[in-house]
Each structure stands twice: as structure tokens, then as C-alpha cells.
Design a protein around this motif. Sequence first.
Motif, short mmCIF file in Angstrom:
data_model
loop_
_atom_site.label_atom_id
_atom_site.label_comp_id
_atom_site.label_asym_id
_atom_site.label_seq_id
_atom_site.Cartn_x
_atom_site.Cartn_y
_atom_site.Cartn_z
N SER A 1 0.82 -1.21 0.00
CA SER A 1 0.00 0.00 0.00
C SER A 1 0.85 1.26 0.00
O SER A 1 0.35 2.36 -0.24
CB SER A 1 -0.92 0.01 1.23
N GLY A 2 2.14 1.11 0.29
CA GLY A 2 3.05 2.26 0.30
C GLY A 2 3.21 2.92 1.64
O GLY A 2 3.98 3.86 1.79
N HIS A 3 2.51 2.43 2.66
CA HIS A 3 2.55 3.09 3.97
C HIS A 3 3.86 2.87 4.70
O HIS A 3 4.12 3.52 5.72
CB HIS A 3 1.37 2.64 4.82
N ASP B 1 12.25 10.14 2.49
CA ASP B 1 13.12 10.22 1.31
C ASP B 1 12.57 9.37 0.16
O ASP B 1 12.68 9.77 -1.01
CB ASP B 1 14.54 9.77 1.67
N ASP B 2 11.98 8.23 0.47
CA ASP B 2 11.35 7.41 -0.56
C ASP B 2 10.19 8.17 -1.22
O ASP B 2 10.05 8.19 -2.45
CB ASP B 2 10.81 6.10 0.02
N LEU B 3 9.37 8.78 -0.39
CA LEU B 3 8.20 9.48 -0.88
C LEU B 3 8.57 10.60 -1.84
O LEU B 3 7.87 10.85 -2.83
CB LEU B 3 7.40 10.05 0.30
N ARG C 1 -4.43 6.89 -6.73
CA ARG C 1 -4.33 6.33 -5.38
C ARG C 1 -2.93 6.51 -4.81
O ARG C 1 -2.76 6.96 -3.67
CB ARG C 1 -4.72 4.84 -5.41
N GLN C 2 -1.91 6.16 -5.59
CA GLN C 2 -0.54 6.32 -5.12
C GLN C 2 -0.19 7.79 -4.93
O GLN C 2 0.48 8.16 -3.97
CB GLN C 2 0.45 5.67 -6.10
N THR D 1 1.38 12.28 -1.49
CA THR D 1 1.26 13.69 -1.11
C THR D 1 0.80 13.83 0.33
O THR D 1 1.27 14.73 1.05
CB THR D 1 0.29 14.43 -2.05
N ARG D 2 -0.10 12.97 0.77
CA ARG D 2 -0.55 13.04 2.16
C ARG D 2 0.59 12.73 3.12
O ARG D 2 0.84 13.47 4.09
CB ARG D 2 -1.70 12.06 2.40
N LYS D 3 1.31 11.64 2.86
CA LYS D 3 2.39 11.26 3.78
C LYS D 3 3.51 12.28 3.79
O LYS D 3 4.14 12.51 4.82
CB LYS D 3 2.94 9.87 3.41
#
Length: 356
Positions: free
Chosen positions: A112-114, A119-121, A135-136, A141-143
Motif C-alpha cells: 500500500s506504500g505506507h 526520502d522514498d516518498l 491512489r498512489q 502527497t498526504r504522507k
Amino acid sequence: MDYKAWDGNGGHPHLQTVLFKVSRQVMTQNPCSDQFKGRFTNPNSNRTSIDKDTIVGVRLWLRIIHGTITPDPYQLSVEDLWNALGFGQRWEFHLEKMQGWYDTWFGQSFGSGHSLDYDDLREHLFPSYALNRYRQFAMVTRKLSYLGRGHIEEHNPTHYRHLHVPARVIDQINAAKGSMRSRLNEALLDCARPKTFCPQQCSKNAESLRTYLDGVSATCIWPFSTQHRVAIQTIIDSPGLVNWTYTKVIGACITCERHLRGHHVKKAKERIEDYWNGLCLDCMNNSKTKTGSIHEDYWLHNSLHQWSKGCRLAGHSRNTWYHSFMGRHEVMEDYLEKQRNRENNNQQSSHSNGDS
């Protein structure tokens, strides 16, 4: 090519050369620039060369357009993905052809990417935007807004320096972060003004206020001079917000005691945790600078209070709608000011009718 090294002619040295066998028919039928397609239209030539691109990026695209994806491409790094996007944009490939591969690659690599860190984001922002993966993109952007320390920026790990999201995207992620910070400060400190904390000015007012501020000090919002360097997630995970504690002040009035109990602190934490869903690609598209009836579809969401109407990011909040505005800032402020004036006029009109 090795873009971290230079040869004697001021260029970048080639690290490796690879020969790919491709279908002329597939290459000429694939949507791309005429310049690229022209490399394969000469029936008297069976070879062409491509430089300034990476082998991994070229290989991925050739497998995608030939329909010969194997397990290997799903092991690629984020930098490999950027290189593939750079190659695709250089030769005007239709990036939507990469969407199916990207969805599988992202799911296999990150779920899910959580679990992605800050740095990854920063490196996932542009790919999810360029490939229109709502979705991604919303998750990233939220995280970023919760994990960002200082001014949030994206990171491009390749030599394709022209690849980046619009500056407005970065502005809005930072705006969401700033809004959350302001709301936290307001929730925790507005009540700490002396005449607000205890309007009755009871005998235990000063002691109660000191005790309250001791509790606030455990929330990581101080000192203000460096607060912008602290991630929102760090603040809402701080002991002061996760487990608000205070020392009971004997003899304090009801108002002082209510503030000390900190029910408003818990509510503030919950509101910030649910502040927004990230940026919505569809709201962004509806609010880009246009001619004619400017942003009509975007404003319709607000007038109907249906913030995600017609959006793929179903059920998103008003704050997501608000921060996804890609037009000029003054246009949004003018629109909201007119809305507030209408609401105030309606309230005054209701009171007048009631009085009569």
C-alpha cells in the motif's frame, strides 16, 4: 552512460552497450514521436542506435510495447522507473501504456506504500503524477505533508532534470502541512491566553495555567523558532498528544479544570490525523487554468458540498478539494471571500426575518 563521470571531450562515457532485437511492425505502430518512429521505417536498414538513455529504461519500454513483460522488470528500482519515464517522455511515448506495469510493480515492491519513508516518498511523487495513478499520488502527497521536515521538496535521482511535478503541487503540499501546524497551535494555545483560560480569574488561575503549559510542552510544538523543522507526525505521536497528562490543581475552578483535563487536545489530534486525504488528481485537473467558464466543475463540488463528486479518489474531504486547487491563489481566496459574504448576508437576513 555514466552521468557522474566526464570524458576528455566533455561528454559522458558509455558504460555498456546492449543489442536489442525488436519488431519493426511493433515499433512503427507504437505511438511515439515521428523522429523516433523514423528510425524503423527504412526497409534497407536493420539497425539503429540510441544514446543518452539507460539500458534498463529502454529495455522496460521495449518489453511493454512488445507485450513481453517477464518477472525481471518488477525488480526495478525507483531510479530505474525515473529513467524509463525520461526515455518515454523524450521520445513522446504514451505513458499510460506503463500504468499496468507500474501498478503491479508498486504493489509487489511497496504494498500500500505506507512503509515508505520521507526520502522514498520524495522520489515517488513525480512517477505517480506522470502516470496519473490517483491512489498512489494521494498517498504520497498526504504522507509527505505529515513526514516532511522544513520545506518539502521532491527528489529526482536521474539526469533527466526536466522531470518534476508542477511547482504548484509542491506549494500545496507545504500549504497543507502549514495549515495542520497552525490548527494544532491554535487548538493547544488559544485557550492559554490568561483571560480565556480562566475568565473568572480564580485564585488558582496562574497555577492552573502553568500546569497546562507544562502539559503542552510535551507535545513538541516548542520552541516555535524551530517548530517548522519538526514533522507533523512527530508532533501528533508525541507523549503530550498521545497520552495527555496533568497534575490536578486543588481548588481550581470548573473552567480551569476543564482545560487541564485536555479533552480538546484529544480532539485536536484526531482532527489533524484526519485532516486530508492527499491531493486529488481529478480536482487538480478540474481547477487548472482554463478559458471560458473558469474552473466550473471544480467550484461545483463546493456549492454542492460533494467534495469528491466524479473523482476517482472517492469520499475525499473538503481539505483535499481545497488544497488540490491548481489555479492562482488569489482566485481561490476571492471565491472563498465571496462565499463567506453570502453566508453572512444569509445569516443576517434570517435574523431580520426572525425579528420581524
